[in-house]
Design an enzyme around this catalytic site. Structure first.
Site, PDB file in Angstrom:
ATOM      1  N   GLY A 218       0.840  -1.206   0.000  1.00 34.85           N
ATOM      2  CA  GLY A 218       0.000   0.000   0.000  1.00 34.85           C
ATOM      3  C   GLY A 218       0.874   1.255   0.000  1.00 34.85           C
ATOM      4  O   GLY A 218       1.832   1.333   0.755  1.00 34.85           O
TER       5      GLY A 218
ATOM      6  N   ARG B 144       1.109  -5.165  -5.104  1.00 33.45           N
ATOM      7  CA  ARG B 144       1.308  -6.340  -4.243  1.00 33.45           C
ATOM      8  C   ARG B 144       1.483  -7.512  -5.194  1.00 33.45           C
ATOM      9  O   ARG B 144       0.543  -7.895  -5.882  1.00 33.45           O
ATOM     10  CB  ARG B 144       0.092  -6.547  -3.330  1.00 33.45           C
ATOM     11  CG  ARG B 144      -0.079  -5.446  -2.307  1.00 33.45           C
ATOM     12  CD  ARG B 144      -1.103  -5.824  -1.243  1.00 33.45           C
ATOM     13  NE  ARG B 144      -1.016  -4.919  -0.120  1.00 33.45           N
ATOM     14  CZ  ARG B 144      -1.772  -3.844   0.048  1.00 33.45           C
ATOM     15  NH1 ARG B 144      -2.681  -3.538  -0.838  1.00 33.45           N
ATOM     16  NH2 ARG B 144      -1.618  -3.063   1.093  1.00 33.45           N
TER      17      ARG B 144
ATOM     18  N   ASP C 161       4.919  -4.679   5.878  1.00 32.35           N
ATOM     19  CA  ASP C 161       5.029  -6.088   6.227  1.00 32.35           C
ATOM     20  C   ASP C 161       5.288  -7.032   5.036  1.00 32.35           C
ATOM     21  O   ASP C 161       6.266  -7.787   5.018  1.00 32.35           O
ATOM     22  CB  ASP C 161       3.667  -6.425   6.849  1.00 32.35           C
ATOM     23  CG  ASP C 161       3.740  -7.572   7.772  1.00 32.35           C
ATOM     24  OD1 ASP C 161       4.497  -7.480   8.733  1.00 32.35           O
ATOM     25  OD2 ASP C 161       3.030  -8.562   7.499  1.00 32.35           O
TER      26      ASP C 161
ATOM     27  N   THR D  62       4.368   2.683   5.475  1.00 31.87           N
ATOM     28  CA  THR D  62       2.981   2.190   5.536  1.00 31.87           C
ATOM     29  C   THR D  62       2.206   3.091   6.483  1.00 31.87           C
ATOM     30  O   THR D  62       2.733   3.489   7.520  1.00 31.87           O
ATOM     31  CB  THR D  62       2.891   0.724   6.040  1.00 31.87           C
ATOM     32  OG1 THR D  62       1.543   0.466   6.478  1.00 31.87           O
ATOM     33  CG2 THR D  62       3.806   0.436   7.217  1.00 31.87           C
TER      34      THR D  62
ATOM     35  N   ASP E  19      -0.084   2.196   8.301  1.00 27.36           N
ATOM     36  CA  ASP E  19      -0.580   1.414   9.441  1.00 27.36           C
ATOM     37  C   ASP E  19       0.285   1.475  10.700  1.00 27.36           C
ATOM     38  O   ASP E  19      -0.177   1.145  11.783  1.00 27.36           O
ATOM     39  CB  ASP E  19      -0.730  -0.063   9.045  1.00 27.36           C
ATOM     40  CG  ASP E  19      -1.867  -0.277   8.067  1.00 27.36           C
ATOM     41  OD1 ASP E  19      -2.662   0.655   7.879  1.00 27.36           O
ATOM     42  OD2 ASP E  19      -1.954  -1.380   7.503  1.00 27.36           O
TER      43      ASP E  19
ATOM     44  N   ASP F 234       2.499  -0.549  11.667  1.00 27.81           N
ATOM     45  CA  ASP F 234       2.464  -1.851  12.336  1.00 27.81           C
ATOM     46  C   ASP F 234       3.779  -2.616  12.228  1.00 27.81           C
ATOM     47  O   ASP F 234       3.786  -3.844  12.214  1.00 27.81           O
ATOM     48  CB  ASP F 234       1.307  -2.698  11.783  1.00 27.81           C
ATOM     49  CG  ASP F 234       1.409  -2.891  10.281  1.00 27.81           C
ATOM     50  OD1 ASP F 234       2.229  -2.209   9.639  1.00 27.81           O
ATOM     51  OD2 ASP F 234       0.667  -3.726   9.749  1.00 27.81           O
TER      52      ASP F 234
ATOM     53  N   ARG G 272      -5.886  -2.991   8.949  1.00 30.33           N
ATOM     54  CA  ARG G 272      -6.405  -4.353   8.794  1.00 30.33           C
ATOM     55  C   ARG G 272      -6.087  -5.193  10.024  1.00 30.33           C
ATOM     56  O   ARG G 272      -6.903  -5.937  10.514  1.00 30.33           O
ATOM     57  CB  ARG G 272      -5.740  -4.957   7.559  1.00 30.33           C
ATOM     58  CG  ARG G 272      -6.545  -5.981   6.871  1.00 30.33           C
ATOM     59  CD  ARG G 272      -5.930  -6.419   5.565  1.00 30.33           C
ATOM     60  NE  ARG G 272      -4.599  -5.909   5.319  1.00 30.33           N
ATOM     61  CZ  ARG G 272      -4.087  -5.731   4.114  1.00 30.33           C
ATOM     62  NH1 ARG G 272      -4.814  -5.977   3.055  1.00 30.33           N
ATOM     63  NH2 ARG G 272      -2.856  -5.299   3.962  1.00 30.33           N
TER      64      ARG G 272
END
Ligand code: F6P
Length: 329
Positions: free
Chosen positions: A17, A78, A109, A132, A134, A136, A178
């Protein structure tokens, strides 16, 4: 100056992303590498471009005027094919064909999972740059794009609060994430949300009902519930439906912010973060480091093995949920 390993050509790509600030990172990689005497090739559409031989040389002028732009000039994807050994073999053949001796992978990730495999299989040095929205990844206090995405959410929720208040409505706002609730948790605090639902912690419809009932008693006639897309409730629409099911008196609305969160000009914080990480990623390669992600921890540059960045998820600070609850009474 520290004695540097001689690398003649570096490849850089963005994958997964996209995130605001990726362009600033590309610019930093290109200009640092050129300063250290290496040429830089940009690989388009991440691993897919590696497989399908989509390489372009990047000179300093090719990255001018991109620092402030969202998205990624190298495009992103992706790649399913890169998950296969045949795909990775093709990618490596193209890397060799273009004389690329080291790679900088900008992504999250999935990007680092691929990078780690690739680096081990074909013995090519790779440094990961966390990009990212996110946030994460383990090993960096912040990832490129996270700050910008949160600012986008805050701006949108502030607007929703105006209309929620005028109409006495309860808004369920779905934000990205997500598997991680970082965006939801922090934007929830920053907007004074009445509820924050994140994947890391289960909130049942009954928990939410109790909060809402208490709020009503106190005279709160409107509210905001921030729901991370990966929350166990199934997302904002699902939670709104469940709440309606047990109490139809709420005037509810749902807003899914979606990919709006991924676009836009990077904030100052993201521009600086991306510039630092791009710069230090190239430095790391020239210092002979390999298979690491470069991050910022407590305001200092830090390196963590790619494997750790993807295996150990960053942890949510549970105390922040408590804080959010207390401050939104
Ligand atoms: O990984 C970043 C992210 O924005 C997630 O928060 C979200 O679930 C996902 O990407 C959306 O991916 P896509 O752009 O493929 O729909």
């Amino acid at each position: 100056m520290v004695k540097r390993n001689k690398i003649k050509r570096i490849g850089v790509f963005t994958s997964g992303g996209d995130a605001p600030g990726m362009n600033a990172a590309i610019r930093a990689v290109v200009r640092t590498a050129i300063t250290y005497g290496a040429e830089v090739y940009g690989i388009l559409r991440g691993y897919d471009g590696m497989i399908y031989d989509d390489f372009i040389e990047l000179k300093s002028q090719n990255v001018s005027n991109i620092l402030q732009r969202g998205g990624t000039i190298l495009k992103s994807a992706r790649s399913m094919e890169f998950k296969t050994i045949e795909g990775r073999k093709k990618a490596f053949e193209n890397i060799q064909k273009h004389g690329i001796e080291a790679l900088v992978a900008i992504g999250g990730d999935g990007t680092f999972t691929g990078a780690q495999k690739f680096s081990q299989e074909f013995n090519i040095p790779i440094i990961g740059v966390p990009g990212t929205i996110d946030n994460d990844l383990f090993g960096s206090d912040s990832t490129i794009g996270y700050d910008t995405a949160m600012n986008t959410v805050v701006e949108a929720v502030d607007r929703l609060k105006d209309t929620a208040d005028s109409h006495n409505r309860l808004f369920f706002v779905e934000v990205m994430g997500r598997d991680a609730g970082f965006i939801a948790l922090n934007t929830g605090i920053a907007t004074g949300a009445e509820g924050i639902l994140i994947p890391e912690i289960e909130t049942t419809v009954n928990d939410l009902k109790i909060t809402l009932k208490t709020n009503l008693k106190k005279g709160k006639t409107s509210g905001i519930i921030i729901v991370a897309e990966g929350d166990q409730s199934g997302g904002a629409y699902e939670m709104a439906r469940k709440v309606k099911e047990i109490d139809n008196s709420y005037n509810t609305r749902v807003t899914v912010l979606g990919h709006v969160q991924r676009g836009g000009a990077p904030t100052l914080a993201d521009r600086i973060l991306a510039s630092k990480l791009g710069f230090y990623a190239v430095e790391a390669l020239f210092l002979g480091k390999d298979n690491l992600m470069v991050g910022i921890q407590n305001n200092k540059i830090a390196y963590v093995p790619l494997e750790n960045a993807i295996k150990h998820n960053s942890e949510i600070d549970h105390d922040m949920l408590r804080l959010a609850r207390i401050l939104s009474i």
